[in-house]
Design a protein around this motif. Sequence first.
Motif, PDB file in Angstrom:
ATOM      1  N   MET A 147       8.561  -6.607  -2.242  1.00  9.93           N
ATOM      2  CA  MET A 147       8.483  -5.496  -1.317  1.00  9.93           C
ATOM      3  C   MET A 147       9.887  -4.930  -1.108  1.00  9.93           C
ATOM      4  O   MET A 147      10.811  -5.655  -0.783  1.00  9.93           O
ATOM      5  CB  MET A 147       7.902  -5.977   0.010  1.00  9.93           C
ATOM      6  N   THR A 148      10.039  -3.655  -1.313  1.00  7.03           N
ATOM      7  CA  THR A 148      11.312  -2.988  -1.100  1.00  7.03           C
ATOM      8  C   THR A 148      11.416  -2.566   0.354  1.00  7.03           C
ATOM      9  O   THR A 148      10.513  -1.942   0.892  1.00  7.03           O
ATOM     10  CB  THR A 148      11.434  -1.748  -2.000  1.00  7.03           C
ATOM     11  N   VAL A 149      12.510  -2.924   0.976  1.00  7.97           N
ATOM     12  CA  VAL A 149      12.749  -2.526   2.355  1.00  7.97           C
ATOM     13  C   VAL A 149      13.835  -1.463   2.348  1.00  7.97           C
ATOM     14  O   VAL A 149      14.875  -1.626   1.727  1.00  7.97           O
ATOM     15  CB  VAL A 149      13.188  -3.734   3.212  1.00  7.97           C
ATOM     16  N   HIS A 150      13.560  -0.389   3.018  1.00  2.76           N
ATOM     17  CA  HIS A 150      14.521   0.701   3.158  1.00  2.76           C
ATOM     18  C   HIS A 150      15.030   0.657   4.590  1.00  2.76           C
ATOM     19  O   HIS A 150      14.342   1.124   5.499  1.00  2.76           O
ATOM     20  CB  HIS A 150      13.874   2.046   2.859  1.00  2.76           C
ATOM     21  N   PRO A 151      16.201   0.065   4.803  1.00  5.75           N
ATOM     22  CA  PRO A 151      16.651  -0.143   6.177  1.00  5.75           C
ATOM     23  C   PRO A 151      16.914   1.161   6.926  1.00  5.75           C
ATOM     24  O   PRO A 151      17.451   2.118   6.379  1.00  5.75           O
ATOM     25  CB  PRO A 151      17.934  -0.954   6.012  1.00  5.75           C
ATOM     26  N   ILE A 152      16.484   1.140   8.155  1.00  9.03           N
ATOM     27  CA  ILE A 152      16.767   2.231   9.086  1.00  9.03           C
ATOM     28  C   ILE A 152      17.695   1.641  10.139  1.00  9.03           C
ATOM     29  O   ILE A 152      17.332   0.683  10.813  1.00  9.03           O
ATOM     30  CB  ILE A 152      15.474   2.764   9.730  1.00  9.03           C
TER      31      ILE A 152
ATOM     32  N   ASN B 171      10.623   9.457   7.139  1.00  8.03           N
ATOM     33  CA  ASN B 171      10.301  10.612   6.307  1.00  8.03           C
ATOM     34  C   ASN B 171      11.463  10.954   5.370  1.00  8.03           C
ATOM     35  O   ASN B 171      11.249  11.305   4.201  1.00  8.03           O
ATOM     36  CB  ASN B 171       9.939  11.818   7.176  1.00  8.03           C
ATOM     37  N   ALA B 172      12.685  10.830   5.863  1.00  7.78           N
ATOM     38  CA  ALA B 172      13.863  11.086   5.020  1.00  7.78           C
ATOM     39  C   ALA B 172      13.925  10.069   3.871  1.00  7.78           C
ATOM     40  O   ALA B 172      14.273  10.430   2.747  1.00  7.78           O
ATOM     41  CB  ALA B 172      15.140  11.027   5.858  1.00  7.78           C
ATOM     42  N   ILE B 173      13.572   8.816   4.156  1.00  9.49           N
ATOM     43  CA  ILE B 173      13.529   7.804   3.097  1.00  9.49           C
ATOM     44  C   ILE B 173      12.444   8.165   2.086  1.00  9.49           C
ATOM     45  O   ILE B 173      12.654   8.115   0.871  1.00  9.49           O
ATOM     46  CB  ILE B 173      13.271   6.403   3.693  1.00  9.49           C
ATOM     47  N   ASN B 174      11.268   8.539   2.583  1.00  6.88           N
ATOM     48  CA  ASN B 174      10.143   8.854   1.697  1.00  6.88           C
ATOM     49  C   ASN B 174      10.421  10.069   0.815  1.00  6.88           C
ATOM     50  O   ASN B 174       9.898  10.158  -0.300  1.00  6.88           O
ATOM     51  CB  ASN B 174       8.875   9.084   2.520  1.00  6.88           C
ATOM     52  N   ASP B 175      11.246  10.979   1.301  1.00 11.69           N
ATOM     53  CA  ASP B 175      11.595  12.162   0.512  1.00 11.69           C
ATOM     54  C   ASP B 175      12.247  11.794  -0.825  1.00 11.69           C
ATOM     55  O   ASP B 175      12.180  12.550  -1.781  1.00 11.69           O
ATOM     56  CB  ASP B 175      12.544  13.085   1.288  1.00 11.69           C
TER      57      ASP B 175
END
Length: 113
Positions: A1-6, A105-109
């Motif tokens: 699972m890739t985690v995109h830290p906020i 949303n910025a990550i998903n872009d």
Amino acid sequence: MTVHPIAPTKVAVDQDSAAAYRALIQQIVAFRNARGWDEAQSPVNLAKSLSIEASEVLQCFQWADTLPKEDVPHLAEELADVLTYSFYLCDRFNLDPLKLVAAKNAINDHREW
């Protein structure tokens, strides 16, 4: 699972947070505290409750592909429960849910689907 830290500091509740959100969180926290529920609403208990309420949203669609118009008020009530528990959980970590959604949303872009 890739985690995109906020970064929590970038999505914290602060003076830039929507006034309506800050007022609402004060209202629901006062409601919770007036009933003595603060201690019981630990992060893990809030996460469990959030999952239970999300299941109740799904139950609105059980055995159907669409939602009859007369069932929309029930769906709205269940969604309100999901949002309330989400807001309580955000409050525990001083996270602004509007900023969280914008950050995600910025990550998903930039993601490949």
